[in-house]
Design a protein around this motif. Structure first.
Motif, mmCIF file in Angstrom:
data_model
loop_
_atom_site.group_PDB
_atom_site.id
_atom_site.type_symbol
_atom_site.label_atom_id
_atom_site.label_comp_id
_atom_site.label_asym_id
_atom_site.label_seq_id
_atom_site.Cartn_x
_atom_site.Cartn_y
_atom_site.Cartn_z
ATOM 1 N N VAL A 168 -43.971 19.138 -41.564
ATOM 2 C CA VAL A 168 -45.206 19.163 -43.144
ATOM 3 C C VAL A 168 -45.520 17.942 -42.770
ATOM 4 C CG1 VAL A 168 -44.432 19.337 -45.668
ATOM 5 C CG2 VAL A 168 -43.234 20.727 -44.032
ATOM 6 N N THR A 169 -45.003 17.190 -42.582
ATOM 7 C CA THR A 169 -45.861 15.728 -42.780
ATOM 8 C C THR A 169 -46.659 15.233 -41.826
ATOM 9 O OG1 THR A 169 -43.440 14.579 -43.278
ATOM 10 C CG2 THR A 169 -45.220 13.201 -42.721
ATOM 11 N N VAL A 170 -46.040 16.120 -40.459
ATOM 12 C CA VAL A 170 -47.804 16.105 -39.900
ATOM 13 C C VAL A 170 -48.899 17.478 -39.780
ATOM 14 C CG1 VAL A 170 -47.815 16.479 -37.585
ATOM 15 C CG2 VAL A 170 -45.756 15.801 -37.558
ATOM 16 N N ALA A 171 -48.815 17.972 -40.528
ATOM 17 C CA ALA A 171 -49.055 18.930 -41.181
ATOM 18 C C ALA A 171 -50.479 17.921 -41.942
ATOM 19 C CB ALA A 171 -48.647 20.685 -41.580
ATOM 20 N N VAL A 172 -49.320 17.702 -42.672
ATOM 21 C CA VAL A 172 -50.624 16.682 -43.829
ATOM 22 C C VAL A 172 -50.972 15.847 -43.545
ATOM 23 C CG1 VAL A 172 -49.552 15.388 -45.664
ATOM 24 C CG2 VAL A 172 -48.810 17.623 -46.176
ATOM 25 N N THR A 173 -50.550 15.246 -42.670
ATOM 26 C CA THR A 173 -51.886 14.077 -42.262
ATOM 27 C C THR A 173 -51.969 14.674 -41.270
ATOM 28 O OG1 THR A 173 -49.540 13.003 -41.650
ATOM 29 C CG2 THR A 173 -50.842 12.098 -40.519
ATOM 30 N N ASP A 174 -52.698 15.843 -40.617
ATOM 31 C CA ASP A 174 -53.798 16.337 -39.903
ATOM 32 C C ASP A 174 -54.657 17.237 -40.830
ATOM 33 O OD1 ASP A 174 -51.686 15.610 -37.224
ATOM 34 O OD2 ASP A 174 -51.665 17.566 -36.755
ATOM 35 N N LEU A 175 -54.158 17.467 -41.460
ATOM 36 C CA LEU A 175 -54.737 17.895 -42.543
ATOM 37 C C LEU A 175 -56.465 17.292 -43.417
ATOM 38 C CD1 LEU A 175 -56.083 20.405 -44.293
ATOM 39 C CD2 LEU A 175 -54.427 20.549 -45.374
ATOM 40 N N ALA B 60 -56.833 14.176 -42.130
ATOM 41 C CA ALA B 60 -58.508 13.987 -41.479
ATOM 42 C C ALA B 60 -59.007 14.564 -41.427
ATOM 43 C CB ALA B 60 -57.476 13.855 -40.272
ATOM 44 N N ALA B 61 -59.381 16.290 -42.343
ATOM 45 C CA ALA B 61 -59.796 17.062 -41.782
ATOM 46 C C ALA B 61 -59.493 18.068 -42.922
ATOM 47 C CB ALA B 61 -60.359 18.173 -40.223
ATOM 48 N N PRO B 62 -59.387 18.450 -44.269
ATOM 49 C CA PRO B 62 -59.145 19.593 -44.946
ATOM 50 C C PRO B 62 -60.170 20.414 -45.375
ATOM 51 C CG PRO B 62 -60.014 17.113 -46.476
ATOM 52 C CD PRO B 62 -60.163 16.771 -44.979
ATOM 53 N N ALA B 63 -60.718 20.354 -44.784
ATOM 54 C CA ALA B 63 -61.857 21.642 -45.357
ATOM 55 C C ALA B 63 -61.689 22.261 -43.260
ATOM 56 C CB ALA B 63 -62.860 21.316 -44.785
ATOM 57 N N ASP B 64 -60.709 21.676 -42.877
ATOM 58 C CA ASP B 64 -60.220 22.743 -41.616
ATOM 59 C C ASP B 64 -59.233 24.017 -41.403
ATOM 60 O OD1 ASP B 64 -58.887 23.331 -39.093
ATOM 61 O OD2 ASP B 64 -60.131 21.821 -37.643
ATOM 62 N N GLU B 65 -59.838 25.021 -41.383
ATOM 63 C CA GLU B 65 -59.389 26.124 -41.679
ATOM 64 C C GLU B 65 -57.854 26.487 -40.397
ATOM 65 O OE1 GLU B 65 -61.044 29.562 -41.865
ATOM 66 O OE2 GLU B 65 -62.152 29.200 -43.566
ATOM 67 N N ASP B 66 -58.141 25.810 -40.010
ATOM 68 C CA ASP B 66 -56.483 25.817 -38.223
ATOM 69 C C ASP B 66 -55.596 25.303 -39.197
ATOM 70 O OD1 ASP B 66 -57.996 27.838 -36.934
ATOM 71 O OD2 ASP B 66 -58.943 26.078 -35.383
#
Length: 141
Positions: A60-67, A69-75
């Motif tokens: 979950v932490t990894v997914a939050v960190t990735d998101l 960086a690009a909050p609009a990225d649907e993937d």
């Protein structure tokens, strides 16, 4: 598990969009939007759940960190939803706790009235609605 992950991911996404990866450590602001504050609480519970003492990074932490960086990225939003679903599946007590939380009005809960003298009512609203040229108890004279 899938349905709950789908329901709560927009709150988590709103919190990540507002605060970035700092959402996991930021103190909750009492003036914060209810949706963002709820998403922040959800993410904290998901990240600080009881985990095995392995050294692998929390998904979950990894997914939050990735998101962040690009909050609009649907993937990346989908990756967060998957990480949330897996966390809920792995911890039935956490699933019960989160599913019992009352949700604030949030993404997708907007109510809109369009047109002259239209009325819109959100959930949990009660009372009298009057429309027209004299919306009072007294007739217009």
């Amino acid at each position: 598990m899938v349905a709950l992950a789908q329901q709560i991911t927009p709150y988590a996404t709103a919190a990540v969009t507002a605060y970035g990866a700092g959402v996991l450590t930021r103190a909750e602001n009492s003036a914060a939007d209810a949706t963002v504050a709820f998403g922040q609480r959800l993410l904290r519970r998901l990240v600080h759940r009881r985990r095995s003492p392995d050294t692998a990074p929390d998904p979950v932490t990894v997914a939050v960190t990735d998101l962040a960086a690009a909050p609009a990225d649907e993937d990346l939003q989908a990756a967060l939803r998957l990480a949330i679903r897996r966390a809920l599946t792995a911890d039935p007590e956490l699933y019960q706790e989160i599913s019992a939380l009352p949700r604030p009005s949030g993404p997708g809960d907007a109510v809109q009235a369009i047109g002259e003298r239209s009325v819109a009512i959100g959930r949990d609203n009660t009372g009298t609605i009057r429309t027209g040229d004299s919306p009072s108890n007294q007739p217009h004279v």
